[in-house]
Scaffold this active site. Structure first.
Site, PDB file in Angstrom:
ATOM      1  N   GLY A 241       0.799  -1.194  -0.188  1.00 10.67           N
ATOM      2  CA  GLY A 241      -0.023  -0.259  -0.018  1.00 10.67           C
ATOM      3  C   GLY A 241       0.779   1.194  -0.061  1.00 10.67           C
ATOM      4  O   GLY A 241       2.062   1.204   0.286  1.00 10.67           O
ATOM      5  N   ASN A 242       0.180   2.341  -0.451  1.00 10.91           N
ATOM      6  CA  ASN A 242       0.783   3.606  -0.471  1.00 10.91           C
ATOM      7  C   ASN A 242      -0.250   4.841  -0.457  1.00 10.91           C
ATOM      8  O   ASN A 242      -1.289   4.449  -0.726  1.00 10.91           O
ATOM      9  CB  ASN A 242       2.083   3.628  -1.561  1.00 10.91           C
ATOM     10  CG  ASN A 242       1.625   3.034  -2.878  1.00 10.91           C
ATOM     11  OD1 ASN A 242       0.736   3.661  -3.363  1.00 10.91           O
ATOM     12  ND2 ASN A 242       2.192   1.947  -3.080  1.00 10.91           N
TER      13      ASN A 242
ATOM     14  N   GLY B 158       8.683   0.234   1.512  1.00  9.84           N
ATOM     15  CA  GLY B 158       9.358  -0.988   2.467  1.00  9.84           C
ATOM     16  C   GLY B 158       8.890  -0.774   3.736  1.00  9.84           C
ATOM     17  O   GLY B 158       9.661  -1.158   4.678  1.00  9.84           O
TER      18      GLY B 158
ATOM     19  N   GLU C 245       4.923   3.000  -6.441  1.00  4.74           N
ATOM     20  CA  GLU C 245       3.806   3.134  -7.338  1.00  4.74           C
ATOM     21  C   GLU C 245       3.515   4.855  -7.376  1.00  4.74           C
ATOM     22  O   GLU C 245       2.668   5.011  -7.521  1.00  4.74           O
ATOM     23  CB  GLU C 245       2.682   2.605  -6.736  1.00  4.74           C
ATOM     24  CG  GLU C 245       2.550   1.283  -6.671  1.00  4.74           C
ATOM     25  CD  GLU C 245       2.494   0.476  -8.081  1.00  4.74           C
ATOM     26  OE1 GLU C 245       2.856   1.204  -9.100  1.00  4.74           O
ATOM     27  OE2 GLU C 245       2.555  -0.662  -8.282  1.00  4.74           O
TER      28      GLU C 245
ATOM     29  N   HIS D 191      -3.340   3.690  -2.771  1.00  3.78           N
ATOM     30  CA  HIS D 191      -3.397   2.579  -3.292  1.00  3.78           C
ATOM     31  C   HIS D 191      -3.219   1.311  -2.110  1.00  3.78           C
ATOM     32  O   HIS D 191      -2.499   1.605  -1.235  1.00  3.78           O
ATOM     33  CB  HIS D 191      -1.954   2.423  -4.249  1.00  3.78           C
ATOM     34  CG  HIS D 191      -1.900   1.150  -4.773  1.00  3.78           C
ATOM     35  ND1 HIS D 191      -2.815   0.214  -5.413  1.00  3.78           N
ATOM     36  CD2 HIS D 191      -0.749   0.359  -4.705  1.00  3.78           C
ATOM     37  CE1 HIS D 191      -2.229  -0.900  -5.884  1.00  3.78           C
ATOM     38  NE2 HIS D 191      -0.931  -0.654  -5.335  1.00  3.78           N
TER      39      HIS D 191
ATOM     40  N   HIS E   3      -3.880  -3.044  -1.486  1.00  2.00           N
ATOM     41  CA  HIS E   3      -4.164  -4.665  -1.932  1.00  2.00           C
ATOM     42  C   HIS E   3      -5.272  -5.101  -0.887  1.00  2.00           C
ATOM     43  O   HIS E   3      -5.261  -6.205  -0.318  1.00  2.00           O
ATOM     44  CB  HIS E   3      -2.856  -5.351  -1.884  1.00  2.00           C
ATOM     45  CG  HIS E   3      -1.816  -4.841  -2.714  1.00  2.00           C
ATOM     46  ND1 HIS E   3      -0.549  -5.516  -2.729  1.00  2.00           N
ATOM     47  CD2 HIS E   3      -1.759  -4.003  -3.553  1.00  2.00           C
ATOM     48  CE1 HIS E   3       0.237  -4.707  -3.419  1.00  2.00           C
ATOM     49  NE2 HIS E   3      -0.674  -3.944  -4.137  1.00  2.00           N
TER      50      HIS E   3
ATOM     51  N   HIS F 269      -4.518  -6.969  -9.099  1.00  2.00           N
ATOM     52  CA  HIS F 269      -3.527  -6.136  -8.386  1.00  2.00           C
ATOM     53  C   HIS F 269      -4.080  -5.509  -6.932  1.00  2.00           C
ATOM     54  O   HIS F 269      -3.841  -5.879  -5.944  1.00  2.00           O
ATOM     55  CB  HIS F 269      -2.893  -4.999  -9.103  1.00  2.00           C
ATOM     56  CG  HIS F 269      -1.806  -4.041  -8.788  1.00  2.00           C
ATOM     57  ND1 HIS F 269      -0.818  -3.499  -9.322  1.00  2.00           N
ATOM     58  CD2 HIS F 269      -1.412  -3.919  -7.223  1.00  2.00           C
ATOM     59  CE1 HIS F 269      -0.086  -2.601  -8.648  1.00  2.00           C
ATOM     60  NE2 HIS F 269      -0.316  -3.019  -7.179  1.00  2.00           N
TER      61      HIS F 269
HETATM   62 ZN   LIG Z   1       0.299  -2.468  -5.292  1.00  2.28          ZN
END
Ligand SMILES: [Zn+2]
Length: 227
Positions: free
Chosen positions: A35-36, A52, A82, A101, A103, A165
């Site tokens: 995630g970001n 990370g 990303e 973003h 998952h 994704h």
């Molecule tokens: Zn991703």
């Protein structure tokens, strides 16, 4: 030389990104360093999470700052892989203040079917998320994904699925982008449950016309499906 942005705003937004990350992590939306999260700092700068790092244990002073106009890193180290997706959303949509973003598991599970999400199932999802595009699969962490996301965005997009994704949600605040992620995950859980039951009643064309008129006239929200 001083920083090219107000440090108090950097600190405030960084702390807010940490809170949002922790809420995502607590809900099981981010395994490992998945995630970001990003937020607009000013017209040409965004804050973005470093790569990370667990979203449950971020430090507000560890956020990276990127310039929109040339994607240059102006502060911090190792911005999210990303980052191109985030930059593409801010460039395409000047109303967007935050992008997430993830998952998140139910959304990602549906995205791995390769099928678009069925719409016209639940009125609140229609009001708060609207049409949810399915972005075709491309290799993550490349400019190709950013281009595919930008191509699927409309002026009304609130949430997207990335095939095989995960998710992208956006909003006029970090809180709004997170709320949309939570709604998207709940909607995907609903659709998966309906798939198990084996049948679903979709809202009729007339019911959708009424709902989208309410969305426009009472909520003041445009929708891709409203003329
Ligand atoms: Zn991703």
């Amino acid at each position: 030389m001083g920083l090219p942005f107000p440090i108090d705003l950097y600190d405030t937004l960084g702390a807010e990104i940490c809170r949002v990350g922790e809420r995502m992590w607590r809900q099981g939306f981010c395994a490992g360093s998945d995630g970001n999260i990003s937020a607009r700092l000013d017209a040409d700068l965004i804050l973005i999470t470093p790569s990370g790092v667990s979203k449950g244990e971020m430090r507000s002073d560890g956020m990276c700052v990127l310039r929109l106009s040339d994607a240059a890193l102006v502060h911090g180290q190792s911005p999210s892989s990303e980052r191109a997706v985030h930059l593409a959303v801010y460039k395409a949509r000047h109303d967007v203040e935050a992008v997430i973003h993830s998952h998140a598991p139910k959304s990602t599970a549906w995205a791995c079917t390769g099928d678009p999400l069925p719409d016209a199932l639940h009125p609140e999802a229609e009001l708060l998320l609207g049409r949810i595009p399915l972005v075709p699969y491309v290799t993550p962490g490349t400019g190709l994904l950013a281009r595919a996301v930008a191509a699927a965005l409309t002026p009304n997009t609130a949430a997207m699925l990335l095939a095989n994704h995960g998710t992208v949600t956006l909003g006029d605040s970090l809180e709004s982008a997170l709320a949309r992620l939570e709604m998207l995950e709940a909607y995907c859980r609903l659709v998966i449950e309906l798939s198990r039951i084996g049948r679903m009643r979709r809202l009729s064309e007339a019911e959708m016309v009424d709902l989208l008129a309410l969305k426009r006239d009472v909520w003041g929200l445009a929708d891709d499906r409203t003329p």
